[in-house]
Scaffold this active site. Structure first.
Site, short mmCIF file in Angstrom:
data_model
loop_
_atom_site.label_atom_id
_atom_site.label_comp_id
_atom_site.label_asym_id
_atom_site.label_seq_id
_atom_site.Cartn_x
_atom_site.Cartn_y
_atom_site.Cartn_z
N GLY A 234 -1.32 5.63 -0.95
CA GLY A 234 -0.59 6.88 -1.00
C GLY A 234 0.70 7.34 -0.23
O GLY A 234 1.17 8.50 -0.62
N GLU A 272 -4.70 0.45 1.34
CA GLU A 272 -4.20 -0.51 0.21
C GLU A 272 -3.08 0.16 -0.41
O GLU A 272 -3.17 0.97 -1.22
CB GLU A 272 -5.24 -0.63 -1.01
CG GLU A 272 -5.78 0.42 -1.08
CD GLU A 272 -7.01 0.37 -2.32
OE1 GLU A 272 -7.63 -0.54 -2.41
OE2 GLU A 272 -7.31 1.59 -2.90
N ARG A 275 3.21 1.58 -3.20
CA ARG A 275 4.83 2.07 -3.15
C ARG A 275 5.54 1.90 -2.00
O ARG A 275 6.55 1.41 -1.69
CB ARG A 275 4.93 3.75 -3.48
CG ARG A 275 6.08 4.07 -3.85
CD ARG A 275 6.18 5.68 -4.21
NE ARG A 275 5.13 5.87 -5.33
CZ ARG A 275 5.44 5.70 -6.42
NH1 ARG A 275 6.91 5.70 -6.99
NH2 ARG A 275 4.46 6.13 -7.46
N CYS A 350 18.29 6.33 -27.59
CA CYS A 350 18.55 7.56 -28.15
C CYS A 350 17.36 8.42 -27.87
O CYS A 350 16.59 8.94 -28.58
CB CYS A 350 18.35 6.85 -29.44
SG CYS A 350 19.25 5.40 -29.99
N TYR A 379 6.64 0.25 -8.87
CA TYR A 379 6.54 1.36 -10.07
C TYR A 379 7.77 1.48 -10.96
O TYR A 379 8.32 2.73 -11.07
CB TYR A 379 5.69 2.46 -9.58
CG TYR A 379 4.50 2.30 -8.97
CD1 TYR A 379 3.54 2.15 -9.44
CD2 TYR A 379 4.45 2.65 -7.45
CE1 TYR A 379 2.10 2.01 -8.87
CE2 TYR A 379 3.28 2.63 -6.75
CZ TYR A 379 2.38 2.16 -7.52
OH TYR A 379 1.00 2.01 -6.77
C1 PLP Z 1 -7.14 2.99 -6.06
C2 PLP Z 1 -5.73 3.02 -5.90
N1 PLP Z 1 -5.25 2.38 -4.70
C3 PLP Z 1 -4.16 2.23 -4.34
C4 PLP Z 1 -2.89 2.65 -5.05
C5 PLP Z 1 -1.46 2.46 -4.49
O1 PLP Z 1 -1.08 3.64 -4.31
P1 PLP Z 1 0.41 3.87 -3.57
O2 PLP Z 1 1.25 3.04 -4.55
O3 PLP Z 1 0.66 5.39 -3.78
O4 PLP Z 1 0.25 3.55 -2.24
C6 PLP Z 1 -3.18 3.17 -6.39
C7 PLP Z 1 -2.08 3.66 -7.05
O5 PLP Z 1 -2.45 4.23 -8.06
C8 PLP Z 1 -4.57 3.34 -6.73
O6 PLP Z 1 -4.76 4.16 -7.67
#
Ligand code: PLP
Length: 412
Positions: A234, A272, A275, A350, A379
């Site tokens: 997140g 985890e 991004r 288009c 992403y």
């Molecule tokens: C369960 C879970 N963990 C981790 C992530 C990774 O999130 P971020 O890329 O925002 O760190 C996501 C992204 O959708 C997720 O759904």
């Protein structure tokens, strides 16, 4: 998270000089990725672990760079699990995500995932049936969707309100009662991922603190012996103001006290992140094909578009970009250009939705110049609709950690 623009631009210019059509490419800087990931790991306090959520970018060179550094990989599908296991037999893997099939749950057990994150009571009961058939106890976290007081919402909320993700807190007592009667499932702790795109370090510290407080209450109420808490991913990238990124130093410095004061001795905390780990190592490059004016707006049309790089449209932002001037112009008429004006950057699709940047101030752009979009490593390619209009895929290459770049995949 320092960008090595000089090295990246040099490699882009070298490839561009060698081709006789407009360039469209993804470039990934593996040296920068390794340095960034190593810095994150080395600044995490004792008791914390960092997994990489491979959905952000699961390209093999990216995973090969990260595997020796991270504590493991988070996967969210049987496909991601198979991909990781094909290439990394021993890397610790955790498996999250909604709508897991029985087959995927079975594969997770066969492939010795470290921990399965359960998304619903129904999934929990299906998993128990599979565990009994395989004769193996299965270690899980329950993913909980709960309301957090004073939660500062971001632009991408996965919880804290009704969503398809996790088990709502009201259902927890029923799950806990059921778990007591099912020793084939071993509850190792809880999983939370309430939001993505967090840009505020203090707000994220408060969120992690709320998770720890809540888990402490559950441990007391249900007399649990758990070993870890997964606080999700997140952490965001500030695409709108790229010079003001998430303050990792403040965040990592604050984590130590959170765990010490949590009243949860011996418990580990896992992140985890997706991004925040890979966004900064990737660049999307478009060479300008056309520049035109439509009523009171300027449009710069680049080779490629949102079918390669959907991130800006998906997140609703105008993506920052750099311009690399290219001096060659092969036509007998003046080169279209704009300077000191605002423009929209679009691609070759288009649809008016093929928009990468809007109302962006442009110092000078000419047809044939290169536009380089940074923060395109997460992403980006992996969430894009590659075959819409059947344009060729972009070239893709990796700036290696030591040697010179080499082109992995020429466009056709
Ligand atoms: C369960 C879970 N963990 C981790 C992530 C990774 O999130 P971020 O890329 O925002 O760190 C996501 C992204 O959708 C997720 O759904």
């Amino acid at each position: 998270m320092e960008l090595r623009l000089a090295e990246v631009f040099e490699s882009i210019c070298a490839v561009q000089a060698d081709i006789d059509e407009p360039l469209c490419a993804y470039v990934y800087d593996l040296a920068a990725l390794r340095r960034h990931a190593a810095n994150l790991i080395s600044t995490l306090p004792e008791g914390y672990e960092l997994f990489y959520a491979i959905k952000a970018n699961s390209d093999l060179p990216i995973l090969q760079t990260l595997a020796p550094i991270m504590d493991g990989f988070e996967v969210s599908s049987g496909g991601e699990l198979a991909w990781v296991r094909e290439h990394f037999a021993d890397v610790p893997v955790i498996f999250s995500g909604p709508g897991k099939l029985d087959q995927e749950l079975g594969e997770a057990i066969d492939q010795n995932v470290d921990c399965l994150h359960v998304e619903s009571f129904n999934e929990l009961r299906r998993l128990a049936e599979i565990a009994i058939q395989t004769g193996k106890a299965v270690a899980i976290l329950l993913r909980i969707n709960m309301v957090v007081d004073n939660l500062a919402e971001t632009s991408l909320m996965m919880g804290g309100k009704p969503t398809p993700f996790g088990i709502s807190i009201q259902q927890l007592p029923e799950c806990m009662r059921w778990l007591r009667a099912h020793p084939e499932i071993r509850l190792r702790g809880f999983h939370f991922h309430l939001l993505s795109h967090q840009l505020d370090a203090q707000a994220h510290l408060q969120l992690v603190a709320s998770y720890l407080r809540q888990v402490r209450r559950w441990c007391d109420a249900y007399e649990l012996e758990i070993d870890h808490i997964n606080v999700g991913g997140g952490i965001g990238i500030n695409y709108r103001q790229p010079h003001q990124q998430f303050d990792w130093s403040t965040f990592s410095a604050g984590l130590s006290a959170l765990l010490k004061n949590s009243g949860l001795p011996g418990i580990r905390v896992r992140f985890e992140l997706g991004r925040y780990i890979t966004a900064a190592c990737g660049y999307y490059v478009m060479q300008v094909i056309d520049i035109k004016r439509s009523y009171d707006k300027n449009f710069i049309v680049g080779r490629g578009g949102s079918h390669h790089f959907r991130t800006p449209y998906a997140q609703g932002h105008s993506h920052p970009f750099h311009v690399i001037p290219i001096n060659a112009w092969q036509y007998p008429f003046p080169r279209p250009e704009i300077s000191n004006e605002k423009a929209n950057i679009v691609g070759q699709l288009c649809t008016p939705k093929d928009l990468l940047a809007f109302d962006a101030p442009v110092k000078s752009v000419r047809c044939g110049d290169l536009l380089v979009f940074p923060y395109a490593g997460a992403y980006a390619w992996h969430i894009s609709h590659h075959d819409f209009l059947r344009h060729p895929h972009p070239q893709q290459w990796y700036l290696p950690i030591e040697e010179q770049p080499h082109v992995a995949n020429q466009s056709t």
